[in-house]
Design an enzyme around this catalytic site. Sequence first.
Site, short mmCIF file in Angstrom:
data_model
loop_
_atom_site.label_atom_id
_atom_site.label_comp_id
_atom_site.label_asym_id
_atom_site.label_seq_id
_atom_site.Cartn_x
_atom_site.Cartn_y
_atom_site.Cartn_z
N LYS A 140 0.85 -1.20 0.00
CA LYS A 140 0.00 0.00 0.00
C LYS A 140 0.88 1.24 0.00
CE LYS A 140 -3.96 -2.20 2.20
NZ LYS A 140 -4.89 -2.04 1.07
N ARG A 183 -10.68 -10.45 -3.59
CA ARG A 183 -11.45 -11.15 -4.62
C ARG A 183 -10.85 -12.53 -4.92
NH1 ARG A 183 -10.45 -6.21 -8.52
NH2 ARG A 183 -10.46 -5.31 -6.43
#
Length: 476
Positions: free
Chosen positions: A257, A332
Amino acid sequence: MITLKKIAAVSANDNLVILCTRRTNFGALGLSPVETAFVKSELELEKKLIVLNQFRRFVFIQLLPEKKALPQTNETIRRAGNTIGGYCNEHKLTTVVIADTENKPAAALALAEGMALGNYQFLKYRSDKKKEAHSLATLFINSKKLKEADVAAMNIVLEATLLARTLVNEPVNSLDAVKLGKEFERMGREAGFQVEVLSEAKIQSLKMGGLLAVNQGSIDPPTFTVMEYKPKNAKNKKPFVLVGKGVTYDTGGLSLKPTANSMDLMKCDMAGGAMVGAVLYAIAKARLPVHVVGLVPATDNRPGENAFAPGDVITMMSGQTVEMLNSDAEGRMILADALHYAKRYNPELVCEFSTLTGAAASAIGGGGIVMMGNAGERYKNRLQKSGDQVYERLAEFPFWEEYDEMIKSDIADMKNVGGPSGGAITAGRFLLKYTDYPFLHFDIAGPAFLSTRDGYRVKGGTGVGVRLMFDFFKNL
């Protein structure tokens, strides 16, 4: 946790919350002529909450909203309950009676709900937790039309919501994937539903490639938790399946990140999984006549060990291949395996909850949940109604097949990210590829964890989704 109880009468020494309108006869409620005159003058000044210190007790006079739709009315009252709860704790009150003078039991229950949710604290790691703990412990409700069953149901859903909040607030060094599975087992024993936590060896035997790939960067093993509540009087022939993302901590993996402080709150990336476990807990405790299965794939996402790298091609449990181009789109990957696993239940409907995309949070902020999917209007409408009722509102996004073009891969069946736009929708379309049943995706990235308090939605984990799905199943 605050406990709600119904009582038949109010004593002269009870701390009191009076739900009123401008037409209420305050003299009949035990207020003196001077107090009654003061209350009326404050109401003329458009005051909504009036506080009287009678020395032996406090009296809170809360004006009921007028000319608003019922969901907005109840939400206004919940927020008023949060404010009153703050007064109560400031003055070290332990018990309060809510007096429903206008025979509006839904309003009385909403006020208690706001007080109870706003009273939540996560003090496990505080040295002075006894000193800091809120004093308010019991709310009594005096309402002629209020049903005992509604009070009992509210106590259960409040407990479950706060349980989800606590799981989300736990740091990863206290709650990794294995410990999360153990928490689900404890909840199952307590509430009465079946729990099986699949080990890494079982996950490997099932060839859950997405879950195993994300876990490659961690020294801790993954888990896959299967929860099931199947009462003999279940009204649905085919089960409802709830799927929740269980990423106990997300660094972004090798796609670390990039933005400042973006990892500080990433213990919350299992909020969907916590919510699914809490919903099973609530419906089992309430003995709702509905067959529900909960699935939670769990791991942390780190850049260590043999972490999967952008460009890797992953073979999923379904046999489909995914070109992984961003390891920060890991949710996902693990959810895809869970959605494929759900096929074995031939479900009536699958609802999947995840803190999946910053795009969803950017689109609507923390005020609601992004929903999309291919399920029919029947269930969408019912869920929308429940969302309005508990004020966890649903914003339906388009789910057009044209978005599939954005996740096509040059070398695999698909890639795990789309382009710079439509990120919330391309994530939903990716998940759809692993389903063959009515499917709804709920992106809770906005409301699942708050950096600042929003009324009774306290700072930190909110438990969003628990009240929504309990209301949906209760009214099915």
